[in-house]
Write an enzyme that holds these catalytic residues in place. Structure first.
Site, PDB file in Angstrom:
ATOM      1  N   ARG A   1     119.191  47.541 -63.884  1.00  0.00           N
ATOM      2  CA  ARG A   1     118.170  47.334 -62.564  1.00  0.00           C
ATOM      3  C   ARG A   1     119.070  46.239 -61.718  1.00  0.00           C
ATOM      4  NH1 ARG A   1     112.777  48.536 -63.015  1.00  0.00           N
ATOM      5  NH2 ARG A   1     112.646  50.651 -64.114  1.00  0.00           N
TER       6      ARG A   1
ATOM      7  N   ASP B   1      98.942  45.077 -57.875  1.00  0.00           N
ATOM      8  CA  ASP B   1     100.030  45.047 -58.620  1.00  0.00           C
ATOM      9  C   ASP B   1     100.907  44.127 -58.295  1.00  0.00           C
ATOM     10  OD1 ASP B   1     101.504  47.205 -60.760  1.00  0.00           O
ATOM     11  OD2 ASP B   1     103.174  46.432 -59.680  1.00  0.00           O
TER      12      ASP B   1
END
Length: 274
Positions: free
Chosen positions: A39, A148
């Protein structure tokens, strides 16, 4: 390949793990090393950096706040789908909504929070469930808050547009009623969008909303937190719920030994008891 370009040394991995823990409450074990490597390798390439030590120095430096949000977005896992764990939506229709129509009949108000909503499939599933239920909500003030940590997925969720393959898990009658096709994509209609407010929120920081909420969905979120963080979070959820309000968690989560303020009333469904 990213894996061949950058080496992730133990010192850098520990620094990155500490940053994730302090800013997002997420525990990164050694088995997550390859995931983090992949990532964050993309971030190094985008920034023109040659190693993870440079990236750590950037995050820890005076100008690190700008990159910190990209860092958190990069390491946050967002896996969801429409009507995931369908028994929760059945319970919402058969048990929770009838209960609220009775208990809230004077205020005619209903408040639901989707905490850790990822790319929005959960709050849209909640909205479709409410709007398609056997009980009419005409004249009711119904709002769904969807939050979120990842700013990218919140922006995606607010647009309400999904690849048609992702919409296949929406039951056909609901897909026909609440969505429209747009060049291979599916767009949520205004009826569902109008119920939902999307916002960025770090669950470990202060919460700007006052509540109380009738229902909180927090599914497959706390599995990334350590036990002390879970205890603090569930205590805050209990404070934010109205008396007898419901908390719905994910299939691999339970509150045993975490809190005594919420009691199990269904399959991964809890109710505030104190």
């Amino acid at each position: 390949m990213v894996e061949e370009e950058f080496a992730l040394h133990d010192t850098d991995f520990r620094k990155l793990s500490k940053l994730v823990m302090s800013n997002a409450g997420i525990v990164l074990s050694e088995r997550k090393r390859a995931f983090i490597h992949g990532r964050l390798g993309r971030r190094l390439r985008a920034l023109g950096l040659t190693n993870f030590s440079q990236y750590c120095r950037l995050l820890e430096g005076r100008d690190g706040d700008d990159e910190l949000r990209n860092f958190i977005n990069a390491v946050t896992t967002n896996h969801t789908s429409f009507f995931r764990e369908p028994h929760h939506f059945d319970y919402l229709t058969k048990e929770i909504v009838p209960g609220l129509l009775d208990s809230n009949r004077d205020t005619r108000r209903m408040r639901i929070w989707s905490a850790g909503c990822s790319s929005g499939e959960e709050p849209y599933s909640i909205a479709m469930t409410l709007l398609s239920g056997p009980q009419s909500l005409a004249g009711w003030n119904v709002k769904i808050l969807a939050t979120d940590l990842d700013t990218n997925v919140i922006a995606h969720a607010a647009r309400g547009i999904y690849d048609s393959e992702r919409a296949e898990s929406i039951p056909a009658p609901l897909r026909k009623r609440f969505t429209t096709m747009q060049e291979g994509q599916v767009a949520m209609n205004d009826e569902t969008c109008d119920l939902i407010t999307f916002a960025h929120l770090n669950l470990l920081e202060s919460w700007p909303m006052s509540g109380p909420f009738d229902v909180i969905f927090c599914r497959n979120v706390v599995i990334y937190f350590d036990k002390p963080t879970q205890r603090r979070l569930f205590d805050r959820y209990a404070d934010m719920l109205k008396p007898d309000g419901w908390l719905i968690v994910g299939h691999s989560e339970n509150l045993l030994g975490i809190t005594d303020r919420l009691e199990l009333v269904g399959r991964t469904i809890y109710r505030r008891c104190r």
